[in-house]
Enzyme design. Structure first.
Site, PDB file in Angstrom:
ATOM      1  N   LYS A   1       0.816  -1.220   0.000  1.00 20.42           N
ATOM      2  CA  LYS A   1       0.000   0.000   0.000  1.00 20.42           C
ATOM      3  C   LYS A   1       0.845   1.264   0.000  1.00 20.42           C
ATOM      4  O   LYS A   1       0.444   2.288  -0.496  1.00 20.42           O
ATOM      5  CB  LYS A   1      -0.934  -0.003   1.203  1.00 20.42           C
ATOM      6  CG  LYS A   1      -2.265  -0.664   0.894  1.00 20.42           C
ATOM      7  CD  LYS A   1      -3.266  -0.342   1.955  1.00 20.42           C
ATOM      8  CE  LYS A   1      -4.666  -0.583   1.444  1.00 20.42           C
ATOM      9  NZ  LYS A   1      -5.677  -0.354   2.452  1.00 20.42           N
TER      10      LYS A   1
HETATM   11  C1  AGP Z   1      -1.229   3.408  -6.282  1.00 21.94           C
HETATM   12  O1  AGP Z   1      -2.134   2.575  -6.899  1.00 21.94           O
HETATM   13  C2  AGP Z   1       0.109   2.861  -5.934  1.00 21.94           C
HETATM   14  N1  AGP Z   1       0.029   1.666  -5.189  1.00 21.94           N
HETATM   15  C3  AGP Z   1       1.233   3.787  -5.596  1.00 21.94           C
HETATM   16  O2  AGP Z   1       1.630   4.495  -6.767  1.00 21.94           O
HETATM   17  C4  AGP Z   1       0.969   4.838  -4.505  1.00 21.94           C
HETATM   18  O3  AGP Z   1       0.163   5.848  -5.047  1.00 21.94           O
HETATM   19  C5  AGP Z   1       2.280   5.442  -4.010  1.00 21.94           C
HETATM   20  O4  AGP Z   1       3.108   4.461  -3.518  1.00 21.94           O
HETATM   21  C6  AGP Z   1       2.052   6.551  -3.008  1.00 21.94           C
HETATM   22  O5  AGP Z   1       1.357   6.115  -1.884  1.00 21.94           O
HETATM   23  P1  AGP Z   1       0.775   7.157  -0.864  1.00 21.94           P
HETATM   24  O6  AGP Z   1      -0.326   7.907  -1.577  1.00 21.94           O
HETATM   25  O7  AGP Z   1       0.247   6.357   0.269  1.00 21.94           O
HETATM   26  O8  AGP Z   1       1.869   8.070  -0.476  1.00 21.94           O
END
Ligand code: AGP
Length: 354
Positions: A346
């Site tokens: 996540k």
């Molecule tokens: C989204 O689908 C991704 N798993 C990934 O790009 C994510 O947006 C990114 O790691 C940032 O996460 P955050 O918004 O929790 O900072």
């Protein structure tokens, strides 16, 4: 597993409710805007992955609709190449509020006496607690690893923050506001209207192996997110360009196993897009327009017709929805679990205190 058992599709379908919730709670956004408002500021929006793409879309609105001096950079770039001019306001977008680069960027900003505003799903997370101000994107929990409702929610919150910071004349303010308040209703029509089309499109996409996403203006940011959804959930190679940029090299990629997804709104980009669609189809590519122009969608077997009556300013945000659905059905059609993509978590934590 039945399609409706996946979190991702249910979270995609929740987006109209999320828009409604955000719009009902605009007072806090207006209050924060009042607090951070300074003379001639420059705004930076940062984030990683989807949150960076949300920054790109919202900054487009900030610059082109609200006349703010605003730019979007990935959180890591903000750390490595910090801006030198003041006064600055930093909007940090992060669903988790725990991503290393974004967290570190906000800490750096605080040391530089830059006002920081967290845009996040849970104000009790580290970024929410450490920033000067925090805006909750109001999504509750997002169970799927991939971001869907949190993406459109943080984009909307960040657009609204720009709207409140802007010095728009009252007539323009009213015009944009009248469009915004339609978002939940129109969003609901989009969600109901495009899902079957997205499912059929995804089925037809099975014979294709590579994809290109094309969009202009804020829709370019939407395409970055649409392509990321497809990459994350089905491990498929996708590229993204501003619409006419495809002519300047990537045209060489076009052949029978390539699908080109193009956002075609009813605006000044229409004629150029129409010409390009024809050219790309003549080179063997399968073109998949997502459009609210019937002359476009009726000309291509694989297309997604957006409902009538979508204000041009809402098209970029709403066109993310069919792209999320296409990615979902394409992944499920390949026997993959879009809620738990391989190699993904996540949020990413890594040493980033350079
Ligand atoms: C989204 O689908 C991704 N798993 C990934 O790009 C994510 O947006 C990114 O790691 C940032 O996460 P955050 O918004 O929790 O900072």
């Amino acid at each position: 597993m039945h399609v409706n058992d996946f979190h991702m599709i249910n979270e995609v379908r929740e987006q109209a409710n999320v828009f409604a919730r955000i719009l009902q709670n605009r007072t806090l956004i207006a209050n924060v805007a009042r607090e951070v408002s300074v003379r001639n500021p420059r705004y930076y929006a940062i984030g990683c992955g989807s949150s960076y793409y949300a920054s790109i879309i919202s900054v487009f609105y900030h610059e082109h609709l609200f006349s703010l001096d605003s730019r979007a950079v990935p959180s890591s770039e903000f750390i490595w190449y910090p801006p030198s001019l003041n006064p600055l306001v930093l909007m940090a977008l992060s669903r988790s509020g725990r991503t290393s680069e974004t967290l570190e960027a906000t800490r750096r900003a605080k040391k530089m006496h830059i006002s920081t505003v967290a845009v996040t799903a849970d104000p009790s997370n580290p970024m929410g607690k450490e920033c000067d101000y925090c805006l909750d994107i109001g999504i509750g929990e997002e169970k799927s690893v991939v971001m869907t409702k949190s993406f459109t929610a943080s984009t909307l919150v960040s657009i609204l923050l720009g709207f409140e910071l802007s010095k728009l004349p009252s007539a323009n303010r009213k015009e944009f506001n009248d469009e915004l308040v339609q978002l939940p209703t129109i969003g609901d029509r989009v969600i109901r209207g495009v899902e079957d089309q997205a499912r059929t499109t995804a089925e037809n996409m099975k014979r294709l192996n590579r994809f290109i996403y094309l969009g202009s203006g804020a829709s370019y940011g939407a395409c970055l997110e649409g392509a990321l959804k497809l990459r994350e959930t089905s491990y498929t190679a996708c590229e993204v360009y501003h619409i006419p940029e495809i002519r300047h090299g990537p045209f060489a990629l076009l052949e029978n196993d390539v699908g080109v997804i193009v956002i075609v709104p009813d605006d000044k980009t229409l004629n150029q897009s129409q010409m390009l669609l024809k050219e790309m189809a003549s080179k063997g590519a399968t073109v998949i327009p997502i459009s609210n122009v019937s002359a476009i969608t009726e000309s291509y077997k694989n297309s997604i017709r957006m409902p009538d009556g979508i204000p041009a300013n809402l098209m970029p945000l709403l066109s993310v929805i069919p792209m999320q659905m296409v990615a979902f059905y394409y992944a499920v059609g390949r026997g993959l679990n879009p809620d738990l993509p391989r190699n993904l978590t996540k949020f990413v934590t890594t040493e980033f205190d350079q």
